[in-house]
Design an enzyme around this catalytic site. Structure first.
Site, short mmCIF file in Angstrom:
data_model
loop_
_atom_site.label_atom_id
_atom_site.label_comp_id
_atom_site.label_asym_id
_atom_site.label_seq_id
_atom_site.Cartn_x
_atom_site.Cartn_y
_atom_site.Cartn_z
N LEU A 144 38.35 6.45 6.83
CA LEU A 144 36.93 6.30 6.82
C LEU A 144 36.96 6.23 5.31
CD1 LEU A 144 34.65 5.94 9.31
CD2 LEU A 144 33.98 8.11 8.48
N HIS A 155 36.88 -7.11 29.92
CA HIS A 155 36.73 -6.64 28.81
C HIS A 155 36.54 -7.39 27.44
CE1 HIS A 155 40.15 -4.01 30.45
NE2 HIS A 155 40.96 -3.39 29.23
N LYS A 212 34.17 3.37 12.19
CA LYS A 212 33.44 4.13 12.71
C LYS A 212 32.95 4.39 13.94
CE LYS A 212 30.37 8.71 11.17
NZ LYS A 212 31.95 9.25 11.26
N ARG A 215 26.90 1.58 6.21
CA ARG A 215 28.44 2.07 6.40
C ARG A 215 28.44 1.11 8.40
NH1 ARG A 215 31.68 7.32 6.86
NH2 ARG A 215 29.93 7.91 8.20
N TYR A 233 28.79 4.47 15.20
CA TYR A 233 27.98 5.63 15.47
C TYR A 233 28.28 6.42 13.31
CZ TYR A 233 31.51 9.32 14.74
OH TYR A 233 32.69 9.67 14.56
N GLU A 288 43.38 11.40 6.72
CA GLU A 288 42.94 12.31 6.48
C GLU A 288 42.50 13.21 7.05
OE1 GLU A 288 39.20 9.25 7.81
OE2 GLU A 288 40.21 9.31 8.87
N1 PMP Z 1 36.95 10.54 8.37
C1 PMP Z 1 36.47 10.95 9.98
C2 PMP Z 1 37.69 10.68 10.84
C3 PMP Z 1 35.37 10.99 10.01
O1 PMP Z 1 34.59 11.23 11.39
C4 PMP Z 1 34.54 11.44 9.57
C5 PMP Z 1 32.71 12.38 9.75
N2 PMP Z 1 33.21 13.14 11.01
C6 PMP Z 1 34.21 11.68 8.28
C7 PMP Z 1 35.62 10.93 7.65
C8 PMP Z 1 33.74 12.26 6.67
O2 PMP Z 1 32.85 10.91 6.94
P1 PMP Z 1 31.34 11.46 6.12
O3 PMP Z 1 31.45 11.86 4.85
O4 PMP Z 1 30.75 9.54 5.85
O5 PMP Z 1 30.61 12.70 7.19
#
Ligand code: PMP
Length: 287
Positions: A208, A104, A151, A51, A32, A184
């Protein structure tokens, strides 16, 4: 009326239906994106599409749309919903599709399910240390999987970590690995500032590759006034940082002034946040 896109059609969101045998529903087998548009102008659209294409290739979902077709589709959806709000986020979701059984292995000859809809997002925060919303976080060990660079729609690990912070009355949950290195947040990337230098974890399978993160790094480098480094960051460094920020497409750059009940730096929003947010704000529509 909110208009959604589902498998080639635009239709009212309330009428969109998918099968319970969709692999997105059964396995979280999909990719997504969330892309912000302010007054019809996107931030990082090309980077978000790239991405998503990388994620789809990595999990071998064969979706025939080109980057250009994605761009047109998402811009069309924004146009159709332009009466809904000034600022809109687009959520776009591609699952492996609907099989006739729950099994699966990746099925053969199944078309991916493509779904997108828009939702209202807030105006950007003011570029003002005195007025911006401040965040309070807790931290905990990152117990998600080893493929956080994808993602994936399978977000249970993130959801559990977000809920930990939410239940504790904080705004987000900051995560660290078994070596006590920053990864993160449960739904955002993290930056710290120490002695005037902006630092953020380097890209690997633990985080991510956030688009906001990318735009911040590139716009700060292009501006040239604030040094920025991507490297491993220990939790000791996080706890002794002058500033702490969380970043995402919906939060942009949000300053954190409390971590685990302690003040971050002076306990006030920092000067580097204000400078960096001004640089980001001036540059974001170029990406
Ligand atoms: N890390 C995670 C786990 C996320 O879910 C997100 C987005 N909500 C981000 C980082 C930030 O990504 P972006 O700047 O592309 O929204």
């Amino acid at each position: 009326m909110s208009i959604a896109y589902l498998n080639g059609d635009f239709l009212p969101l309330s009428e969109a239906r998918i099968s319970p045998l969709d692999r997105g529903f059964l396995f979280g087998d999909g990719i997504y994106e969330v892309i912000p548009y302010y007054q019809g102008q996107s931030v990082g659209l090309g980077l978000h599409i790239q991405r998503m294409l990388n994620g789809l290739a990595e999990i071998e979902i064969d979706c025939s749309l080109s980057a250009e077709q994605w761009r047109n589709l998402l811009n069309d959806l924004i146009e159709k919903n332009s009466d809904q709000a000034n600022n809109l986020g687009v959520y776009v979701h591609v699952s492996r599709g609907t099989d006739d059984k729950r099994y699966h292995a990746y099925p053969e000859g199944v078309e991916p399910t493509i779904f997108a809809y828009t939702f209202a997002i807030k105006d950007p925060e003011p570029v003002d240390r005195e007025k911006v919303t401040q965040y309070s976080l807790i931290s905990t060990e990152d117990l998600r999987w080893q493929r956080c660079h994808i993602k994936s729609t399978a977000l249970l690990g993130n959801v559990i970590h977000f809920q930990q912070g939410y239940s504790a009355g904080s705004d987000e949950t900051l995560l660290y690995n078994a070596e006590h290195q920053l990864t993160e947040g449960s739904a955002c990337n993290v930056f710290i500032v120490k002695d005037g230098v902006v630092l953020t974890p380097k890209l690997d399978n633990q985080i991510l590759p956030g688009i906001t993160r990318r735009i911040i790094i590139d716009s700060l480098k292009a501006d040239g006034m604030i040094p920025v480094e991507e490297r491993t960051i220990s939790m000791e460094e996080v706890r002794s940082a002058d500033e702490l920020w969380i970043t995402s497409s919906s939060k942009e750059i949000a300053p954190v002034t409390q971590l685990d009940g302690h003040s971050v730096g002076s306990g006030k929003v920092g000067e580097i946040w204000e400078k960096a947010f001004a640089i980001y704000t001036a540059a974001k529509f170029l990406y």
